[in-house]
Design a protein around this motif. Structure first.
Motif, PDB file in Angstrom:
ATOM      1  N   GLN A  23       0.835  -1.189   0.000  1.00 49.75           N
ATOM      2  CA  GLN A  23       0.000   0.000   0.000  1.00 49.75           C
ATOM      3  C   GLN A  23       0.878   1.251   0.000  1.00 49.75           C
ATOM      4  O   GLN A  23       1.952   1.265   0.573  1.00 49.75           O
ATOM      5  CB  GLN A  23      -0.904   0.013   1.234  1.00 49.75           C
ATOM      6  CG  GLN A  23      -1.830  -1.183   1.343  1.00 49.75           C
ATOM      7  CD  GLN A  23      -2.672  -1.128   2.594  1.00 49.75           C
ATOM      8  OE1 GLN A  23      -2.952  -0.059   3.119  1.00 49.75           O
ATOM      9  NE2 GLN A  23      -3.066  -2.288   3.088  1.00 49.75           N
ATOM     10  N   THR A  24       0.387   2.283  -0.628  1.00 50.29           N
ATOM     11  CA  THR A  24       1.156   3.525  -0.678  1.00 50.29           C
ATOM     12  C   THR A  24       0.989   4.312   0.618  1.00 50.29           C
ATOM     13  O   THR A  24      -0.051   4.221   1.289  1.00 50.29           O
ATOM     14  CB  THR A  24       0.708   4.389  -1.868  1.00 50.29           C
ATOM     15  OG1 THR A  24      -0.691   4.667  -1.754  1.00 50.29           O
ATOM     16  CG2 THR A  24       0.984   3.667  -3.173  1.00 50.29           C
ATOM     17  N   ARG A  36      -1.770  -4.562  -1.750  1.00 53.65           N
ATOM     18  CA  ARG A  36      -1.716  -3.202  -2.304  1.00 53.65           C
ATOM     19  C   ARG A  36      -2.907  -2.343  -1.887  1.00 53.65           C
ATOM     20  O   ARG A  36      -3.045  -1.207  -2.323  1.00 53.65           O
ATOM     21  CB  ARG A  36      -1.613  -3.245  -3.827  1.00 53.65           C
ATOM     22  CG  ARG A  36      -2.810  -3.759  -4.564  1.00 53.65           C
ATOM     23  CD  ARG A  36      -2.633  -3.596  -6.078  1.00 53.65           C
ATOM     24  NE  ARG A  36      -3.772  -4.115  -6.819  1.00 53.65           N
ATOM     25  CZ  ARG A  36      -3.823  -5.321  -7.350  1.00 53.65           C
ATOM     26  NH1 ARG A  36      -2.791  -6.137  -7.227  1.00 53.65           N
ATOM     27  NH2 ARG A  36      -4.904  -5.715  -8.004  1.00 53.65           N
ATOM     28  N   GLY A  37      -3.796  -2.895  -1.031  1.00 52.51           N
ATOM     29  CA  GLY A  37      -4.877  -2.106  -0.471  1.00 52.51           C
ATOM     30  C   GLY A  37      -6.113  -2.017  -1.330  1.00 52.51           C
ATOM     31  O   GLY A  37      -6.973  -1.173  -1.072  1.00 52.51           O
TER      32      GLY A  37
END
Length: 438
Positions: free
Chosen positions: A189-190, A403-404
């Motif tokens: 995740q960012t 990655r959410g």
């Protein structure tokens, strides 16, 4: 002017395609009555999902454009499917290499190079067929068109393979699975970092603005702005290589190899020892990476000491920064030889350090499964997402969780999701525990 590429990335103008060879007839397999019926749209959407798992931004809008482009072209011809996907699903030059890799893995390796084919525009038609070899010569509209849908349902082997349990695959299917796993991509995740970068919006950047004014000799200039940069979180994979995980270990480690190639990923194997294998998995070739890993891991098909090894990981790497703010993924069936209370305590420590704790269990997909084994029940209250890990489709959902993104069915997500899974299992009765140990 519309352009279409061939398998080598060459582009030909106005529909003149130079395919690098089409899928052999075994690129599509007839399904018997017992197998699920998959239409051509399902096969093409499965290809889009494979691209998404490899890291391409192939959203619903691009997928719809891809299906419309294939509908206008010849749905059964490899070169047309390739060109339609390249034109609609790739967002930039960086996507082309991954697109080539996924296309070859999904539709099979290319055969002999076919001669250049000049296409005339055929009328739109339905898509009840599998991808086949392009014809070696020009064809007029409607020529050699099928009169109707085929009697047997045809679908790509890759799409059928996505939902098969890894433990039940034969050697040929395992080889195709390895090609598909090699095309995977995994990013965390960012998060917004403390550093700032140039941006069209955000706060005014006084230093850059003053430098720009000086460069112009004091003449008026636009205010330059900056904003906090988004970076993907570190991903840490803990892969169980004990005897109970032997049918799944190779596929999960190849999944880890694809994740390491994406960057900011650390991989450890757990069994009776904790081994850091990130360096071994940096080989570009998956087979060389697996050979290097096999030479460095001393506890293949041994027992499992999850609590002790998790404590060692936290003491040597986790608390020193590796697990802080990271997405930690444990790929294990949860069988524990040691003290379950120790495992529960270490999972609570890990949960306090990490941004998200994900547990992927290949046995979760089995009918009647409930996480009532001592180790699994002790760990799940500190798990944010409890997912399956038995098939290619399950690993795609795992990548989406990391990655959410919305992973869909088969995922128990949210804070406390593990505790809810334990309570749901207990409500079914104690007799379900045997399914977990089978």
């Amino acid at each position: 002017m519309r352009t279409t590429g061939n398998g080598d990335g060459a582009v030909a103008p106005d529909g003149a395609v130079a395919p690098d060879g089409a899928v052999a007839p075994d690129g599509a397999v007839p399904l018997d009555a017992a197998a699920p019926s998959l239409g051509a749209d399902a096969v093409l959407l499965g290809f889009v999902r494979a691209l998404r798992a490899a890291g391409l931004d192939a959203g619903a809008e691009r997928a719809h454009a891809f299906l419309r482009a294939v509908d206008v072209l010849r749905p059964g011809v490899r070169a047309d499917v390739y060109g339609a996907g390249r034109a609609t699903l790739c967002g930039g030059h960086d996507d082309l290499e991954r697109y080539e890799r996924v296309f070859a893995a999904y539709f099979g390796p290319s055969g002999e190079r076919a001669p250049r084919v000049v296409r005339t525009a055929p009328p739109p038609r339905r898509r009840p067929m599998a991808v086949r070899e392009a014809s070696p010569g020009p064809r007029a509209p409607g020529e050699n068109e099928p009169s109707g849908p085929p009697t047997a349902t045809l679908a790509s082997r890759a799409e059928v393979l996505r939902h098969r349990d890894v433990a039940e695959l034969d050697p040929a299917e395992r080889a195709q699975l390895r090609r598909l796993l090699a095309a995977f991509g995994l990013r965390g995740q960012t998060r917004r970092s403390a550093r700032r970068g140039p941006s069209r919006r955000g706060r005014v950047d006084p230093r850059r603005t003053v430098r720009e004014l000086l460069r112009r000799g004091g003449e008026p200039a636009l205010l330059l702005r900056h904003a906090r940069v988004e970076r993907p979180r570190r991903v840490v994979l803990l892969v169980d290589v004990s005897g109970s995980m032997a049918p799944y270990a190779d596929a999960l480690l190849r999944f880890a190899h694809a994740a390491v190639r994406g960057g900011r990923t650390e991989v450890f194997t757990i069994g009776t020892r904790l081994t850091r294998v990130t360096r071994e998995l940096t080989h570009h070739d998956p087979d060389l990476a697996m050979a290097a890993l096999a030479a460095s891991v001393p506890d293949w098909r041994g027992g499992t000491r999850l609590g002790e090894l998790l404590r060692e990981f936290l003491a040597r790497w986790g608390q020193r920064g590796m697990a802080r703010g990271a997405v930690v993924v444990i790929l294990s069936d949860g069988w524990e030889r040691g003290d379950p209370e120790l495992l529960a305590a270490q999972m609570r420590r890990l949960h306090a350090l990490a941004h998200q704790v994900v547990w992927a269990n290949p046995r979760k997909a089995r009918p009647g499964y409930a996480p009532l084994a001592a180790g699994m029940a002790a760990a799940l209250p500190s798990v944010d997402s409890f997912v399956e890990g038995h098939s290619l489709a399950a690993l795609e959902r795992l990548a989406a969780v990391v990655r959410g993104a919305d992973a869909g069915p088969g995922v128990d997500a949210g804070r406390g999701a593990g505790a809810e899974a334990v309570e749901a299992g207990r409500s079914r009765g104690d007799g379900v525990e045997g399914a977990d140990r089978a």
